[in-house]
Design a protein around this motif. Sequence first.
Motif, short mmCIF file in Angstrom:
data_model
loop_
_atom_site.label_atom_id
_atom_site.label_comp_id
_atom_site.label_asym_id
_atom_site.label_seq_id
_atom_site.Cartn_x
_atom_site.Cartn_y
_atom_site.Cartn_z
N LEU A 195 -2.73 1.19 14.89
CA LEU A 195 -2.22 1.16 13.40
C LEU A 195 -0.78 0.76 13.29
N PRO A 196 -0.28 0.24 12.21
CA PRO A 196 1.34 -0.13 12.23
C PRO A 196 1.90 1.32 12.15
N PHE A 253 6.87 -5.94 0.09
CA PHE A 253 6.08 -6.56 1.19
C PHE A 253 6.63 -6.34 2.59
N LEU A 254 7.73 -5.81 2.73
CA LEU A 254 8.33 -5.52 3.92
C LEU A 254 8.23 -3.95 4.27
N ARG A 255 7.19 -3.02 3.82
CA ARG A 255 6.91 -1.80 4.09
C ARG A 255 6.59 -1.43 5.30
N MET A 256 5.72 -2.43 6.09
CA MET A 256 5.10 -1.90 7.24
C MET A 256 6.16 -2.84 8.29
N VAL A 257 7.12 -3.42 8.00
CA VAL A 257 8.09 -4.02 8.86
C VAL A 257 8.97 -3.06 9.38
N ASP A 258 9.19 -2.39 10.53
CA ASP A 258 9.94 -1.48 10.95
C ASP A 258 11.23 -2.01 11.82
N ARG A 259 11.16 -3.29 12.05
CA ARG A 259 12.11 -4.08 12.74
C ARG A 259 12.65 -5.38 12.25
#
Length: 262
Positions: A195-196, A253-259
Amino acid sequence: MFLRTTRSVSLTLAGQHLLEHCRQWLNWLDAMPDELQQISEGVERQINIVINNLLYQPQAAADLLTWLHQQYPFTRFQISRQVYMGVWDSLLYDDFHLAIGVTGSESLSNNISLLPLGEIGWQFVIAASHPLAQHPAPVLSDDILRRYPAINIEDTSRTLTRRVAWLLSGQKEIKVPDLSTKLACHLSGLGVGFLPERMCRPYVESGALVVRDVVNPRRPSPLSVAWKVAESGKVVSEIAALFETKNVLINGFLRMVDRPFI
């Protein structure tokens, strides 16, 4: 068209139908000058946007649509949610103008412009009640993992080669339609998989999910915004600029983007 009696006159069904269409024509004529002005300024009449399932957030989509409607009241908008290569498929082969979250950081076509968003990191997680949560091996081998079902979201591509997120040879696969269902299946102990990181973090912190090391971890997934150059008018350029300038409107839209790259 009319039904006459000694006391009244009323419309027939055909008359009611004609009246409704006349009203629509009048409304269309009233709006036509402004609509023509918008078209002459390079504003598209129709914009179709496809969003990667990994980045899709209902509120973020609603906020973007609300803003777009306020800026371009005569443009029609459509949003679709797709999985993995289904995002590229919609942009390349369907009537979509812009994609939020195509896989990779390089374009699959010379006619597509690309803006890297960042990477999504992955963690192998299982429910605290799952047998693997207390397995003594420090690193779980493929032989251990394939005894339990893998929970996956099916790639929605129809033209491009579909991808499987993670599945071992001989392992049972359970397919679900979206990330929320996949998360629920993990929490219930139904199966295993990745999972993310950002999605599972609060559940790991609460103890509901357990992170385990595996022999073959999943590499981070780079995602980008992509749009068709030849069909880019004012609206598409404006949406791309929102991402390029890191406008607060696209934060959801960037909540799952960690880098993030941008």
